[in-house]
Design a protein around this motif. Structure first.
Motif, PDB file in Angstrom:
ATOM      1  N   GLU B  59       0.763  -1.207  -0.015  1.00 43.76           N
ATOM      2  CA  GLU B  59       0.100  -0.083  -0.059  1.00 43.76           C
ATOM      3  C   GLU B  59       0.632   1.295   0.020  1.00 43.76           C
ATOM      4  O   GLU B  59       1.155   1.935  -1.201  1.00 43.76           O
ATOM      5  CB  GLU B  59      -1.021   0.165   1.237  1.00 43.76           C
ATOM      6  N   MET B  60       1.483   1.690   1.038  1.00 48.42           N
ATOM      7  CA  MET B  60       2.382   2.714   1.091  1.00 48.42           C
ATOM      8  C   MET B  60       3.723   2.220   1.938  1.00 48.42           C
ATOM      9  O   MET B  60       3.275   1.691   3.034  1.00 48.42           O
ATOM     10  CB  MET B  60       1.843   3.956   1.719  1.00 48.42           C
ATOM     11  N   ASP B  61       4.815   2.624   1.427  1.00 46.55           N
ATOM     12  CA  ASP B  61       6.115   2.123   2.073  1.00 46.55           C
ATOM     13  C   ASP B  61       6.205   2.899   3.210  1.00 46.55           C
ATOM     14  O   ASP B  61       5.667   3.978   3.479  1.00 46.55           O
ATOM     15  CB  ASP B  61       7.080   1.964   1.157  1.00 46.55           C
ATOM     16  N   GLY B  62       7.294   2.331   4.094  1.00 50.37           N
ATOM     17  CA  GLY B  62       7.757   3.281   5.125  1.00 50.37           C
ATOM     18  C   GLY B  62       8.002   4.531   5.082  1.00 50.37           C
ATOM     19  O   GLY B  62       7.752   5.576   5.877  1.00 50.37           O
ATOM     20  N   ILE B  63       8.847   4.785   3.931  1.00 49.99           N
ATOM     21  CA  ILE B  63       9.400   6.267   3.771  1.00 49.99           C
ATOM     22  C   ILE B  63       8.320   7.226   3.397  1.00 49.99           C
ATOM     23  O   ILE B  63       8.049   8.178   4.193  1.00 49.99           O
ATOM     24  CB  ILE B  63      10.492   6.243   2.643  1.00 49.99           C
ATOM     25  N   GLY B  64       7.204   6.757   2.755  1.00 50.95           N
ATOM     26  CA  GLY B  64       6.238   7.717   2.299  1.00 50.95           C
ATOM     27  C   GLY B  64       5.407   7.940   4.071  1.00 50.95           C
ATOM     28  O   GLY B  64       4.949   9.112   4.135  1.00 50.95           O
ATOM     29  N   CYS B  65       5.011   6.946   4.538  1.00 52.51           N
ATOM     30  CA  CYS B  65       4.464   7.026   5.677  1.00 52.51           C
ATOM     31  C   CYS B  65       5.221   7.871   6.771  1.00 52.51           C
ATOM     32  O   CYS B  65       4.475   8.770   7.270  1.00 52.51           O
ATOM     33  CB  CYS B  65       4.231   5.472   6.276  1.00 52.51           C
ATOM     34  N   ILE B  66       6.637   7.838   6.759  1.00 54.42           N
ATOM     35  CA  ILE B  66       7.223   8.655   7.740  1.00 54.42           C
ATOM     36  C   ILE B  66       7.062  10.113   7.264  1.00 54.42           C
ATOM     37  O   ILE B  66       6.821  11.100   8.019  1.00 54.42           O
ATOM     38  CB  ILE B  66       8.877   8.167   7.782  1.00 54.42           C
ATOM     39  N   ALA B  88      21.183   2.639   2.467  1.00 54.35           N
ATOM     40  CA  ALA B  88      20.782   3.962   1.696  1.00 54.35           C
ATOM     41  C   ALA B  88      19.439   4.041   2.077  1.00 54.35           C
ATOM     42  O   ALA B  88      18.848   5.215   2.447  1.00 54.35           O
ATOM     43  CB  ALA B  88      21.240   3.849   0.266  1.00 54.35           C
ATOM     44  N   THR B  89      18.473   3.241   1.896  1.00 57.70           N
ATOM     45  CA  THR B  89      17.074   3.218   2.112  1.00 57.70           C
ATOM     46  C   THR B  89      16.762   3.584   3.583  1.00 57.70           C
ATOM     47  O   THR B  89      15.870   4.711   3.624  1.00 57.70           O
ATOM     48  CB  THR B  89      16.348   1.969   1.780  1.00 57.70           C
ATOM     49  N   ALA B  90      17.512   2.988   4.543  1.00 54.04           N
ATOM     50  CA  ALA B  90      17.262   3.399   5.797  1.00 54.04           C
ATOM     51  C   ALA B  90      17.675   4.839   6.133  1.00 54.04           C
ATOM     52  O   ALA B  90      16.929   5.588   6.876  1.00 54.04           O
ATOM     53  CB  ALA B  90      18.097   2.447   6.689  1.00 54.04           C
ATOM     54  N   ILE B  91      18.645   5.062   5.565  1.00 53.79           N
ATOM     55  CA  ILE B  91      19.096   6.607   5.870  1.00 53.79           C
ATOM     56  C   ILE B  91      18.210   7.501   5.189  1.00 53.79           C
ATOM     57  O   ILE B  91      17.951   8.584   6.040  1.00 53.79           O
ATOM     58  CB  ILE B  91      20.698   6.804   5.421  1.00 53.79           C
ATOM     59  N   GLN B  92      17.625   7.236   4.029  1.00 58.20           N
ATOM     60  CA  GLN B  92      16.595   8.010   3.451  1.00 58.20           C
ATOM     61  C   GLN B  92      15.361   8.376   4.352  1.00 58.20           C
ATOM     62  O   GLN B  92      14.979   9.217   4.610  1.00 58.20           O
ATOM     63  CB  GLN B  92      16.295   7.395   2.239  1.00 58.20           C
ATOM     64  N   ALA B  93      14.996   7.134   5.109  1.00 57.12           N
ATOM     65  CA  ALA B  93      13.953   7.070   5.896  1.00 57.12           C
ATOM     66  C   ALA B  93      14.270   8.051   7.153  1.00 57.12           C
ATOM     67  O   ALA B  93      13.324   8.947   7.795  1.00 57.12           O
ATOM     68  CB  ALA B  93      13.746   5.748   6.490  1.00 57.12           C
ATOM     69  N   LEU B  94      15.355   8.031   7.747  1.00 56.23           N
ATOM     70  CA  LEU B  94      15.682   8.880   8.616  1.00 56.23           C
ATOM     71  C   LEU B  94      15.716  10.461   8.214  1.00 56.23           C
ATOM     72  O   LEU B  94      15.287  11.282   9.074  1.00 56.23           O
ATOM     73  CB  LEU B  94      17.149   8.549   9.454  1.00 56.23           C
ATOM     74  N   LYS B  95      16.281  10.538   7.128  1.00 53.53           N
ATOM     75  CA  LYS B  95      16.190  12.135   6.788  1.00 53.53           C
ATOM     76  C   LYS B  95      14.521  12.452   6.686  1.00 53.53           C
ATOM     77  O   LYS B  95      14.541  13.705   6.633  1.00 53.53           O
ATOM     78  CB  LYS B  95      16.777  12.037   5.444  1.00 53.53           C
ATOM     79  N   GLU B  96      13.724  11.535   6.352  1.00 54.67           N
ATOM     80  CA  GLU B  96      12.515  12.207   6.362  1.00 54.67           C
ATOM     81  C   GLU B  96      11.839  12.496   7.457  1.00 54.67           C
ATOM     82  O   GLU B  96      10.527  12.875   7.438  1.00 54.67           O
ATOM     83  CB  GLU B  96      11.355  11.046   5.523  1.00 54.67           C
ATOM     84  N   GLY B  97      12.530  12.304   8.574  1.00 52.40           N
ATOM     85  CA  GLY B  97      11.870  12.544   9.789  1.00 52.40           C
ATOM     86  C   GLY B  97      11.904  11.359  11.065  1.00 52.40           C
ATOM     87  O   GLY B  97      11.257  11.528  12.166  1.00 52.40           O
ATOM     88  N   ALA B  98      12.544  10.203  10.733  1.00 55.98           N
ATOM     89  CA  ALA B  98      12.475   9.200  11.872  1.00 55.98           C
ATOM     90  C   ALA B  98      14.032   9.927  12.506  1.00 55.98           C
ATOM     91  O   ALA B  98      14.807  10.470  11.906  1.00 55.98           O
ATOM     92  CB  ALA B  98      12.749   8.018  11.352  1.00 55.98           C
ATOM     93  N   GLN B  99      14.210   9.220  13.939  1.00 58.60           N
ATOM     94  CA  GLN B  99      15.140   9.682  14.761  1.00 58.60           C
ATOM     95  C   GLN B  99      16.115   8.380  15.101  1.00 58.60           C
ATOM     96  O   GLN B  99      17.188   8.707  15.465  1.00 58.60           O
ATOM     97  CB  GLN B  99      14.788  10.215  15.919  1.00 58.60           C
ATOM     98  N   GLY B 100      15.533   7.157  14.852  1.00 56.45           N
ATOM     99  CA  GLY B 100      16.563   6.154  15.266  1.00 56.45           C
ATOM    100  C   GLY B 100      16.169   4.904  14.541  1.00 56.45           C
ATOM    101  O   GLY B 100      15.357   4.880  13.617  1.00 56.45           O
TER     102      GLY B 100
END
Lengths: 699, 125
Positions: B59-66, B88-100
């Motif tokens: 449906e919607m992946d984690g990065i979009g959701c974050i 690289a994907t995980a780093i991208q996710a953190l840049k979108e607003g995750a902290q850890g």
């Protein structure tokens, strides 16, 4: 942000404050005394004017007394002048004692305070007393109608005025003394203040010198400590700024770890570029940006560090590049809550990685050993001994082949084939006994040899990997032998449940028959068919060693050949009206001459002459003409030749075009014979006759 | 008052594992979602303060959701819980607003330690 430490500079500030205070005090004193000196000068000027006026009065009075020759006009002028001089003198005397305004030189009005010296006032009083008749005398002079009337007042003036000189001199002297005293006081005060200022100045200088020295020492000590740490630590340390530039301070170990001395002030990614892949470099950029610019928890993103284990090739002087494993760590450096730098740690973790690998290998070996132990425990000791003997001979043969000098690519090709045959035979033996690791090792060797077989420009060096693998096989054999020796006693108690196979219960329970059967079952399972194996004949142990080995090798190859190529899948068999389970029948008979006759029959699809002809054509073994003209017997005979396989894909069991080739070699060495009978879709039977081995022969 | 947590993961087993550990840790689990779309719906409804987020979901992946959740509430603390297939994907996710980031597979201790780290930051900020 650096807090300004006032405490450190307090003494300096106090010294400067004191200096300023001294200067202000000196200035005030100077101003005060100078004002007094200026006042004294006014008195002095007035006093000296009094002398002049005093002389003028005496001169005018004398002229009036004795100046009979004066005209009336001259006499009147004298009297007027005398009046003015006397008025000035009297006025000045008055202001000296009471203060007020009088007229100074050039008739300028001057305001003076009363003289504050008691002695002076006393003298002034005497002078005023002496001066008092002069005013009345001047009034009489002014009223006198002729010189005769003027003589008397003039005489009064001449009597009263000259003695005043003494008082004037005394006052002047007094004032001079006071002025000198004041000047001396001012001088002393100046000297005192200047001395204090000088002391203060030197105190400041001394303090600064001491302070600077101590501060320099502290700085030097701190610098030395930092340098010592950076020189001694085994970890690579440096700072990275927001522009990804490396700092100027870094640990000496870094040069060793990264293999470069050109380090300070460099772009970190340029340094990394030759060491890591493009992808890792890009991920590293992202990761560093994440640490600098994003609100993430440092500890919670450490797992994402793309440089936590980097394989790099570091040049070592003139030597070959060396493979190393490096680990980089990143920690934020904050100043007033703002991230200014990343502290980067670099470590050479090659030893750790190699140790981890070695541990893994050791674990794998330990597992292999346990596996081997389990394998060995299931093998009948005599069979294992036999295998070890044959395998060692095989490995020796391989070594002999490897050491032989060959001249051309063709000879090397033959050598590869000979090596392959040996390996294949030993693989069969190992697999038949259930020594899986051993069989796998031969399988790997075959893989290597297959690769070489396809290389038509082989050189001597190409055989190196084979040598390495053979050495490993040799070590495995040693290991098996050692384990076998160690469990020699223990295994007496290990017994295996015999399979109920064959129509001769007595022989079916023989360990070697069980091994053959196990081997057949194992291959059958892999190839999706079912078989049963029957043996009729004597215990192999009654045969000479060489014959035992030969029979065992031959039977193993026949089993493999039959199960892989001969026996059809159960469904095909049913369709052909055969029992679902394929049947392998082995007969062995001892001959009177000490030799044996071996018969091996399977009820599979038999050997198709057309198929063999087709394969031999495809493999280039036969020309089209030969294929067309050779009779079926000759075509079937090709299955004993190298490189003719009747199964499309090569695998661990058969299909490499070896196997029957190995049988032919064994038979040929023992001077035996092979006969083959086959009917398509019915059976295939090999009959092998082996002569008695010569005395002293290895086989 | 205990903090509100939402768990986003397409694996039922992982969701339950996180829920058990976080319940013991003392967080109030206000919702669980198996994909990004569902996560946003639950987020709007329950306003959790902490979110554990898988990256690979239908449906919607984690990065979009974050990205969406961070836009709705920049103060929310997001812990990415994912296998380390692609850094690289995980780093991208953190840049979108995750902290850890917490790497799968993880133990309950790993999870509570990471949550503690995430919450400390919230307290001191």
């Amino acid at each position: 942000m650096t807090r300004f430490g006032f405490g450190r500079y307090r003494a300096l500030a106090l010294a400067i404050g004191l200096f300023l205070l001294l200067q202000v005090g000196l200035f005030a004193l100077d101003r005060n005394i100078s004002a007094q000196l200026r006042a004294d000068a006014v008195y002095e000027r007035l006093a000296s004017r009094q002398f002049a006026v005093h002389l003028q009065v005496i001169q005018d009075s004398t002229l009036l007394l004795h100046g009979g020759a004066l005209t009336d006009k001259q006499r009147e002028d004298r009297i007027r002048q005398l009046d003015r001089s006397a008025t000035h003198f009297g006025r000045t005397l008055e202001v000296f004692s009471t203060g007020g305004t009088t007229v100074g030189k050039r008739d300028i009005e001057v305001h003076v305070e009363a003289l504050a010296i008691p002695r002076a006032q006393e003298i002034l009083r005497t002078a005023q007393t002496a001066w008092s008749p002069v005013a009345a005398a001047i009034a009489a002079l002014k009223a006198a109608p002729g010189p005769a009337e003027a003589a008397e007042p003039a005489r009064v003036i001449l009597t009263a005025v000259p003695p005043l000189r003494k008082e004037m001199v005394e006052v002047a002297t007094l004032m001079d003394d006071v002025a000198s005293e004041r000047a001396a006081t001012l001088g002393m005060a100046k000297i005192g203040a200047l001395s204090l200022a000088a002391v203060n100045f030197f105190a400041i200088l001394f303090y600064l010198a001491v302070y600077l020295r101590r501060s320099d020492q502290e700085l030097e000590r701190a610098r030395k400590e930092t340098a010592d740490i950076l020189r001694t630590t085994q970890e690579g340390l440096f700072l990275l700024d927001q522009q990804n530039r490396t700092g100027t301070q870094y640990s000496r170990a870094l040069e060793r770890i990264l293999g470069t001395t050109e380090f300070s002030g460099k772009d970190f990614f340029s340094l990394l570029q030759p060491m890591v892949s493009e992808k890792t470099l890009a991920t590293t950029r992202e990761y560093i940006e994440l640490l600098f610019k994003h609100d993430v928890k440092e500890k919670l993103v450490a797992d994402l560090n793309p440089l936590n284990c980097v394989q790099v090739f570091v040049g070592q002087g003139t030597g070959r590049p060396e493979t190393r494993y490096l680990e980089f760590g990143f920690n934020r450096v904050k100043e007033a809550g703002r991230i200014t730098h990343l502290l980067v740690t670099a470590n050479d973790i090659t030893q750790r990685i190699l140790l981890e690998r070695s541990l893994k290998e050791t674990e794998a070996r330990a597992r292999d050993q346990v596996g081997m132990l389990v394998d060995i425990l299931q093998i009948e000791p005599a069979a294992l001994q036999q295998f070890l003997r044959t395998a060692r001979e095989g490995v020796q043969t391989i070594n002999g082949l490897l050491q032989a000098q060959e001249t051309g690519a063709t000879e090397r090709g033959s050598k590869v084939h000979a090596l392959f045959r040996q390996s294949h035979r030993m693989k069969g033996d190992a697999a038949a006994l259930g020594l899986k690791n051993m069989a796998a090792a031969f399988e790997r060797l075959e893989g290597t040899l297959t690769g070489m077989h396809e290389n038509h420009s082989l050189t001597g060096e190409d055989f190196l990997p084979v040598t390495v693998q053979v050495k490993s096989i040799y070590e495995q054999l040693d290991a098996i032998e050692s384990v076998f020796a160690q469990i020699g006693q223990a295994r007496v108690s290990v017994s295996l449940e015999p399979h109920r196979v064959g129509h001769d219960p007595a022989t079916a329970q023989q360990p070697f028959v069980q091994r053959w059967n196990d081997f057949a079952q194992e291959i059958a399972v892999r190839h999706g068919n079912t078989v049963e194996l029957n043996y009729c004949g004597p215990d192999l142990a009654v045969l000479p060693d060489a014959l035992q080995d030969a029979v065992n090798t031959i039977v193993n190859q026949f089993i493999r050949n039959a199960v892989v190529h001969g026996i059809e899948p159960a469904e095909d068999r049913k369709r052909l009206g055969k029992p679902a389970t394929g049947r392998l029948t082995i007969h062995l008979a001892q001959r009177e001459d000490g030799g044996v006759d071996l018969s091996f029959r399977d009820d599979g699809r038999g050997i198709s002459v057309e198929h063999v002809r087709q394969v031999a054509l495809e493999k280039g073994r036969l020309s089209a003409e030969e294929a067309a003209t050779w009779d079926p017997r000759r075509i079937i005979g090709l299955i004993f030749e190298p490189s003719v396989s009747t199964r499309a894909t090569a695998d661990g069991d058969a299909g490499r075009g070896v196997g029957l080739d190995a049988v032919r070699e064994v038979v040929a060495r023992l001077g035996g014979s092979i006969r083959l009978g086959t009917t398509a879709n019915e059976y295939c039977r090999f009959r092998v006759g082996l002569g008695a081995p010569a005395m002293g022969s290895a086989r | 008052m205990s903090k509100r947590l939402m768990i986003v993961d397409d694996s039922n087993i992982i969701r339950n594992k996180i829920a058990r550990a976080m319940d013991t840790y003392g967080l109030e689990i206000v919702g669980m979602a198996s994909n990004g779309k569902m996560a946003i719906e639950i987020f709007v409804e329950t306003r959790p303060q902490i979110v554990t987020m898988d990256l690979t979901m239908p449906e919607m992946d984690g990065i979009g959701c974050i990205r969406a959740i961070h836009a709705l509430d920049p103060a929310v603390r997001i812990l990415v819980v994912s296998a380390l297939a692609d850094k690289a994907t995980a780093i991208q996710a953190l840049k979108e607003g995750a902290q850890g980031f917490l790497c799968k597979p993880f133990t309950d201790d790993d999870l509570t330690a990471a949550t503690g780290e995430l919450l400390d930051e919230e307290e001191y900020d």
